[in-house]
Write a protein that holds these residues in place. Structure first.
Motif, PDB file in Angstrom:
ATOM      1  N   MET A  76       0.846  -1.196   0.000  1.00 50.18           N
ATOM      2  CA  MET A  76       0.000   0.000   0.000  1.00 50.18           C
ATOM      3  C   MET A  76       0.878   1.241   0.000  1.00 50.18           C
ATOM      4  SD  MET A  76      -2.856   1.160   2.811  1.00 50.18           S
ATOM      5  CE  MET A  76      -3.654   2.758   2.711  1.00 50.18           C
ATOM      6  N   THR A  77       0.487   2.257  -0.749  1.00 55.18           N
ATOM      7  CA  THR A  77       1.223   3.513  -0.765  1.00 55.18           C
ATOM      8  C   THR A  77       0.434   4.600  -0.053  1.00 55.18           C
ATOM      9  OG1 THR A  77       0.292   4.054  -2.932  1.00 55.18           O
ATOM     10  CG2 THR A  77       2.463   2.989  -2.877  1.00 55.18           C
ATOM     11  N   PHE A  78       1.148   5.599   0.357  1.00 54.46           N
ATOM     12  CA  PHE A  78       0.596   6.679   1.175  1.00 54.46           C
ATOM     13  C   PHE A  78       0.098   7.789   0.265  1.00 54.46           C
ATOM     14  CE2 PHE A  78       1.565  10.464   3.974  1.00 54.46           C
ATOM     15  CZ  PHE A  78       0.519  10.248   4.855  1.00 54.46           C
ATOM     16  N   LEU A  79      -1.057   7.585  -0.342  1.00 53.94           N
ATOM     17  CA  LEU A  79      -1.598   8.568  -1.278  1.00 53.94           C
ATOM     18  C   LEU A  79      -2.813   9.264  -0.681  1.00 53.94           C
ATOM     19  CD1 LEU A  79      -1.333   6.641  -4.661  1.00 53.94           C
ATOM     20  CD2 LEU A  79       0.030   8.595  -3.928  1.00 53.94           C
ATOM     21  N   LEU A  97      -2.208   3.507  10.183  1.00 55.70           N
ATOM     22  CA  LEU A  97      -1.390   3.857   9.033  1.00 55.70           C
ATOM     23  C   LEU A  97      -0.055   3.118   9.078  1.00 55.70           C
ATOM     24  CD1 LEU A  97      -1.111   5.627   6.514  1.00 55.70           C
ATOM     25  CD2 LEU A  97      -0.287   7.476   7.992  1.00 55.70           C
ATOM     26  N   ALA A  98       0.504   2.966  10.271  1.00 54.56           N
ATOM     27  CA  ALA A  98       1.757   2.220  10.414  1.00 54.56           C
ATOM     28  C   ALA A  98       1.585   0.782   9.945  1.00 54.56           C
ATOM     29  CB  ALA A  98       2.228   2.258  11.868  1.00 54.56           C
ATOM     30  N   ALA A  99       0.474   0.167  10.303  1.00 54.01           N
ATOM     31  CA  ALA A  99       0.222  -1.204   9.875  1.00 54.01           C
ATOM     32  C   ALA A  99       0.040  -1.282   8.364  1.00 54.01           C
ATOM     33  CB  ALA A  99      -1.014  -1.745  10.590  1.00 54.01           C
ATOM     34  N   ARG A 101       9.034   5.333  -2.503  1.00 55.24           N
ATOM     35  CA  ARG A 101       8.608   4.017  -1.990  1.00 55.24           C
ATOM     36  C   ARG A 101       7.288   4.116  -1.229  1.00 55.24           C
ATOM     37  NH1 ARG A 101      12.966   2.965   0.113  1.00 55.24           N
ATOM     38  NH2 ARG A 101      12.712   3.353   2.346  1.00 55.24           N
ATOM     39  N   TYR A 102       7.147   5.134  -0.415  1.00 54.68           N
ATOM     40  CA  TYR A 102       5.962   5.204   0.443  1.00 54.68           C
ATOM     41  C   TYR A 102       4.780   5.929  -0.191  1.00 54.68           C
ATOM     42  CZ  TYR A 102       8.800   3.261   4.150  1.00 54.68           C
ATOM     43  OH  TYR A 102       9.605   2.423   4.892  1.00 54.68           O
TER      44      TYR A 102
END
Length: 276
Positions: free
Chosen positions: A1-4, A144-146, A205-206
């Motif tokens: 999963m990416t942080f979008l 979010l960390a998970a 990456r994130y």
């Protein structure tokens, strides 16, 4: 999963120039380069005069090609645009010295409820310049960390403005992650393109957003060669580097190095708190 971002939200990148948040200018150099390569042309200068003590955040004289002088005052700029079809906001400028509570509120008025915030920083630490520079990723948000497979930030103690922004974002229900790159603490006098490149790779990456800064890899290699030459001139640095390489190579990257950088960060902040 990416942080979008969700919905119509923007990806918000935040970095500050200053001794507590920007070792070897890794974070500030990255966001300035992204403003250029992503052509974030919608720019605003925030009214931040009351947040700086000019003995510590000094104005600078700059000159144009004709030698005419102007004054560059410390402050904060907000740049907006679109990259790969996604809204982008970059907030960058000088670390505040005064009225931090008001400063936090001012910065977060630039962030919408659907935005995703990436807080960028650099820290001098015990890492060798001859190896990949580690980046620590964490967040105040356990869910979010998970999702991102990163650490929940468990640090308690004295903190700088980036850490405060992370906590304040969580209190306001905003999604935010922290990315800190470790920079060799024996190379403190010059910007580090290698650290900037490591931070750029972590952002990719994130977030899943491509970053293409054409000269950065070449500048990174040149910086490493220059560091090699500097170390070779100092027998103490030669032995120090050997020890750091052995320690680095005996651990399993990136987890162990990430833990080491996190521990170094906590040690630095606690020391800074005692010195105040």
């Amino acid at each position: 999963m990416t942080f979008l971002p969700s919905g119509s939200g923007a990806l918000v990148l935040i970095a500050f120039e200053g001794q507590d948040a920007d070792a070897s200018e890794a974070a500030s150099s990255l966001v300035k380069d992204l403003i250029d390569v992503w052509r974030l042309d919608d720019s605003e200068i925030l009214d931040t005069d009351g947040f700086y003590e000019f003995r510590f955040s000094e104005p600078e004289i700059v000159r144009d090609e004709n030698g005419r002088a102007s004054i560059a005052w410390p402050g904060i700029e907000v740049h907006r645009g679109v990259h790969e079809g996604a809204p982008i906001t970059v907030i960058q400028g000088h670390e505040p010295g005064l009225k931090w509570r008001e400063f936090l509120s001012l910065i977060l008025t630039q962030v919408g409820p659907e935005d995703s915030i990436v807080l960028l920083g650099g820290l001098h630490a015990e890492v060798p310049h001859t190896r990949p520079l580690p980046v620590v990723a964490n967040t105040e948000d356990a869910g979010l960390a998970a999702d991102l497979d990163i650490e929940v930030n468990g640090y308690a103690g004295p903190i700088g403005i980036l850490g405060l922004l992370g906590v304040e974002s969580a209190w306001r229900g905003l999604r935010a992650i922290n990315l800190w790159v470790g920079v060799p603490d024996y190379l403190t006098d010059s910007p580090s393109p290698k650290a900037e490149l490591a931070l750029a790779s972590a952002v990719e990456r994130y977030t899943g957003v491509e970053i293409d800064i054409p000269v950065l890899e070449e500048e990174s290699r040149a910086w490493e060669l220059g560091a090699d030459e500097l170390v070779e001139l100092n027998p103490h640095l030669v032995e120090l580097l050997k020890g750091l390489e052995q320690l680095n190579d005996s651990t399993e990257l990136p987890e162990a190095s990430g833990d080491a950088i996190a521990a170094e960060f906590e040690r630095y902040l606690r020391k800074r708190g005692r010195e105040k």
